[in-house]
Design a protein around this motif. Sequence first.
Motif, PDB file in Angstrom:
ATOM      1  N   LEU A  15       0.833  -1.194   0.000  1.00  0.00           N
ATOM      2  CA  LEU A  15       0.000   0.000   0.000  1.00  0.00           C
ATOM      3  C   LEU A  15       0.877   1.256   0.000  1.00  0.00           C
ATOM      4  O   LEU A  15       2.017   1.212   0.483  1.00  0.00           O
ATOM      5  CB  LEU A  15      -0.894   0.031   1.247  1.00  0.00           C
ATOM      6  CG  LEU A  15      -2.014  -0.999   1.345  1.00  0.00           C
ATOM      7  CD1 LEU A  15      -2.589  -1.003   2.764  1.00  0.00           C
ATOM      8  CD2 LEU A  15      -3.108  -0.679   0.335  1.00  0.00           C
ATOM      9  N   LEU A  27      -9.541   0.024   4.746  1.00  0.00           N
ATOM     10  CA  LEU A  27      -9.201  -0.396   3.384  1.00  0.00           C
ATOM     11  C   LEU A  27     -10.466  -0.679   2.584  1.00  0.00           C
ATOM     12  O   LEU A  27     -11.469  -1.141   3.135  1.00  0.00           O
ATOM     13  CB  LEU A  27      -8.353  -1.679   3.412  1.00  0.00           C
ATOM     14  CG  LEU A  27      -6.974  -1.602   4.063  1.00  0.00           C
ATOM     15  CD1 LEU A  27      -6.354  -2.999   4.128  1.00  0.00           C
ATOM     16  CD2 LEU A  27      -6.064  -0.655   3.293  1.00  0.00           C
ATOM     17  N   VAL A  50       1.196  -5.661   5.622  1.00  0.00           N
ATOM     18  CA  VAL A  50       1.113  -4.377   4.927  1.00  0.00           C
ATOM     19  C   VAL A  50       2.524  -3.825   4.792  1.00  0.00           C
ATOM     20  O   VAL A  50       3.232  -3.659   5.792  1.00  0.00           O
ATOM     21  CB  VAL A  50       0.217  -3.379   5.685  1.00  0.00           C
ATOM     22  CG1 VAL A  50       0.311  -1.980   5.072  1.00  0.00           C
ATOM     23  CG2 VAL A  50      -1.234  -3.857   5.672  1.00  0.00           C
TER      24      VAL A  50
END
Length: 201
Positions: A15, A27, A50
């Motif tokens: 991300l 999200l 992430v």
Amino acid sequence: MPNESLPPSLSLFPLPTVLVPGAALGLRVFEPRYLDLVSECGRRGTGFGVCLLMNGDGDPDEGAETTAAAAFGTEAVIEDFGTGDDGLLTLRVRGRRRFHARQLRVRDNGLQVAEVEWCDDDPVEPLRPEHGLLATLLQGVLEQVGGEHADALDTRIDDAAWVGWRLVEMLPLDDLQRQQLLQLDDPHERLDRLLHLLPED
């Protein structure tokens, strides 16, 4: 039978943002590979990784080069999910453990999976006197914005790691600065770096 000597593996969700331990993140999920990831996490009761996108504009469909991700990231655990007004799956996740991705492979559906080494848990150590300004700064921010972290002020304001992560989460830093702070293991060193990043009056 799985080989117990193999390092743990973690599916990655690169991300254009940095997730730190204890922080919440919302999200919207629409790509098939990430819908598969969420389904798999639900079945297994696991999280996913992430990692910060290090180049490109954040559109993984433009090619592999745009999805190069930082080697250090944070495990995200799903706290809540729903459907947005646009019909897309929405998630609320929470940062848990930090990890270092050692080896990466790509599944047929394009999902990146890494063999990871978990970073040590944060030590619970008291704030040092030279970092008192940072605690005061955090207290002022949380008293202004409120929220869940404000409720923990009385019990956590002397916890060096907690103060550092909340400042990394809430101060107007750029993502590369957040990434560098994420990769530090020593909470006091993280606070030292944060002191140097504060604007000089």
